[in-house]
Design a protein around this motif. Structure first.
Motif, PDB file in Angstrom:
ATOM      1  N   THR A  13       0.841  -1.206   0.000  1.00  0.00           N
ATOM      2  CA  THR A  13       0.000   0.000   0.000  1.00  0.00           C
ATOM      3  C   THR A  13       0.868   1.246   0.000  1.00  0.00           C
ATOM      4  OG1 THR A  13      -1.607  -1.267   1.268  1.00  0.00           O
ATOM      5  CG2 THR A  13      -1.951   1.103   1.168  1.00  0.00           C
ATOM      6  N   ILE A  42       0.820   4.468  -2.510  1.00  0.00           N
ATOM      7  CA  ILE A  42       0.746   5.854  -2.037  1.00  0.00           C
ATOM      8  C   ILE A  42       1.874   6.680  -2.657  1.00  0.00           C
ATOM      9  CG2 ILE A  42       1.042   7.311   0.008  1.00  0.00           C
ATOM     10  CD1 ILE A  42      -0.412   5.098   1.609  1.00  0.00           C
ATOM     11  N   THR A  98       1.918   6.892   7.703  1.00  0.00           N
ATOM     12  CA  THR A  98       0.553   6.390   7.508  1.00  0.00           C
ATOM     13  C   THR A  98       0.098   5.654   8.763  1.00  0.00           C
ATOM     14  OG1 THR A  98       1.383   4.298   6.678  1.00  0.00           O
ATOM     15  CG2 THR A  98       0.902   5.994   5.037  1.00  0.00           C
ATOM     16  N   ILE A 146      -2.896   9.591   5.928  1.00  0.00           N
ATOM     17  CA  ILE A 146      -1.624   9.718   5.214  1.00  0.00           C
ATOM     18  C   ILE A 146      -1.123  11.144   5.419  1.00  0.00           C
ATOM     19  CG2 ILE A 146      -0.481   9.595   2.963  1.00  0.00           C
ATOM     20  CD1 ILE A 146      -2.990   7.943   2.036  1.00  0.00           C
ATOM     21  N   LEU A 172      -4.811  10.467  -4.134  1.00  0.00           N
ATOM     22  CA  LEU A 172      -4.669   9.503  -3.037  1.00  0.00           C
ATOM     23  C   LEU A 172      -6.030   8.978  -2.594  1.00  0.00           C
ATOM     24  CD1 LEU A 172      -1.835  11.108  -0.883  1.00  0.00           C
ATOM     25  CD2 LEU A 172      -1.772   8.907  -2.056  1.00  0.00           C
ATOM     26  N   GLU A 202      -7.039   6.424  -4.985  1.00  0.00           N
ATOM     27  CA  GLU A 202      -6.218   5.205  -4.898  1.00  0.00           C
ATOM     28  C   GLU A 202      -6.540   4.422  -3.630  1.00  0.00           C
ATOM     29  OE1 GLU A 202      -3.946   2.796  -6.838  1.00  0.00           O
ATOM     30  OE2 GLU A 202      -3.884   4.853  -7.580  1.00  0.00           O
ATOM     31  N   ILE A 203      -6.607   5.117  -2.476  1.00  0.00           N
ATOM     32  CA  ILE A 203      -6.811   4.478  -1.173  1.00  0.00           C
ATOM     33  C   ILE A 203      -8.185   4.930  -0.665  1.00  0.00           C
ATOM     34  CG2 ILE A 203      -5.808   4.122   1.125  1.00  0.00           C
ATOM     35  CD1 ILE A 203      -3.742   3.540  -1.002  1.00  0.00           C
ATOM     36  N   SER A 233      -9.302   7.520   2.593  1.00  0.00           N
ATOM     37  CA  SER A 233      -8.072   8.084   3.132  1.00  0.00           C
ATOM     38  C   SER A 233      -8.246   9.564   3.465  1.00  0.00           C
ATOM     39  CB  SER A 233      -6.906   7.885   2.151  1.00  0.00           C
ATOM     40  OG  SER A 233      -7.186   8.502   0.933  1.00  0.00           O
ATOM     41  N   VAL A 249      -5.844  12.878   3.939  1.00  0.00           N
ATOM     42  CA  VAL A 249      -4.474  13.257   3.584  1.00  0.00           C
ATOM     43  C   VAL A 249      -4.134  14.600   4.218  1.00  0.00           C
ATOM     44  CG1 VAL A 249      -2.874  13.590   1.678  1.00  0.00           C
ATOM     45  CG2 VAL A 249      -4.866  12.109   1.379  1.00  0.00           C
TER      46      VAL A 249
END
Ligand code: ZN
Ligand code: ZN
Length: 316
Positions: free
Chosen positions: A231, A235, A254, A263, A289, A292-293, A296, A298
């Protein structure tokens, strides 16, 4: 935290963006209580029909399942609450407490079964050959198999540690139930009574192990364990792909909090870049991000180039 007054599912505003699927997780956990009650009834009848300690150990597991599902409902309701003044990072870690609690229950039940197996080994009583008893246990096992599959699939989809823990635990029960069914069948075929106590002891040892693993995993979450190296790669790649205009990123940190991933990192930009320009880069990276995650949050700290740490950085 006054979650009771809030709706069960709220779209949490930035930076906690995205919809939360929590009312569904609570519903599923309520379903677990129902399934566990039915399974407990079936397995208790199977134990009473045969008098087998191994089948007794199987029934005890269902009592654990009911208790665990109740704890899970409670924890999922708490974790559904949006971030508030007292808990500005949300309440998603509540799920880990449910998973730890479930682990402790499993370990306690294992000791109960060990005691029962020991008593039966010292003083074995012949089992009743009851096809109905075995059939009842088999039906309960099929029910558990289906339900554990639902829990693990949905738990992964919604990234809910409590549901995944519940599903994994139930699948462990399915494996031990199958072993017990085969073993009790063998007791009838071979007449070797001690096998019954031995099987119950094996179930208990397996439960000790799975309870320990559940506690360990959840403590990892409570201790702010970092994401997996795979992961982390995702990132870092996502940051690098969107960093046009910046120089490097470093100190990427993270941690997980249930379905949420936090993150944070430092972003080096040319010292004379306008704040508004740096902010555009940050927003672009944040968006990438979050795509992607899933789930999340950030946090980016912008720095001028003399703060660079090229030895330990993602250089663009
Ligand atoms: Zn820095
Ligand atoms: Zn902003």
């Amino acid at each position: 935290m006054r979650y009771a007054e809030r709706p069960a599912c709220v779209i949490i505003s930035y930076p906690f963006s995205g919809t939360c699927p929590l009312h569904k997780t609570v519903k599923l956990a309520l379903g677990s209580i129902l399934v566990a009650c039915v399974v407990l009834a079936l397995k208790t009848l199977a134990y009473l029909a045969t008098g087998s300690v191994a089948l007794f150990s199987d029934a005890v597991e269902s009592i654990v399942n009911i208790a665990a599902a109740c704890v899970a409902v409670f924890a999922l309701k708490i974790s559904a609450a949006p971030a508030d003044e007292n808990h500005p990072f949300g309440h998603t870690k509540a799920e880990y407490f449910a998973a730890v609690g479930e682990g402790v229950l499993i370990v306690a039940a294992a000791f109960l079964i060990l005691g029962e197996a020991y008593a039966s080994a010292r003083n074995p009583t012949p089992l009743n050959l009851s096809v109905t008893g075995l059939a009842l246990n088999a039906v309960a096992t099929v029910l558990n198999t289906l339900w554990s599959w639902v829990l693990m699939r949905k738990g992964r989809e919604w990234r809910s540690p409590a549901l995944i823990a519940d599903g994994r635990h139930l699948f462990g029960d399915v494996l031990t139930s199958l072993g017990i069914l085969v073993g009790v069948g063998l007791v009838f075929l071979t007449g070797w009574q001690s096998l019954d106590a031995l099987l119950a002891a094996c179930v208990a040892v397996y439960m000790l192990w799975s309870g320990w693993r559940l506690i360990r995993d959840s403590v990892g979450g409570l201790m702010d364990e970092a994401v997996s190296p795979a992961t982390m790669e995702l990132i870092k790649n996502a940051i690098a792909a969107q960093a046009d205009g910046a120089i490097e990123a470093h100190d990427v940190r993270t941690r997980y909090a249930g379905r949420r991933t936090f993150i944070e990192f430092h972003l080096i930009v040319p010292g004379d870049m306008k704040v508004s320009q740096a902010h555009i880069i940050c927003d672009r990276i944040e968006l990438a991000l979050q795509r992607e995650i899933a789930g999340s949050t950030v946090h980016i700290h912008v720095e001028p180039e003399h703060k660079a740490k090229p030895a330990d950085a993602i250089v663009f």
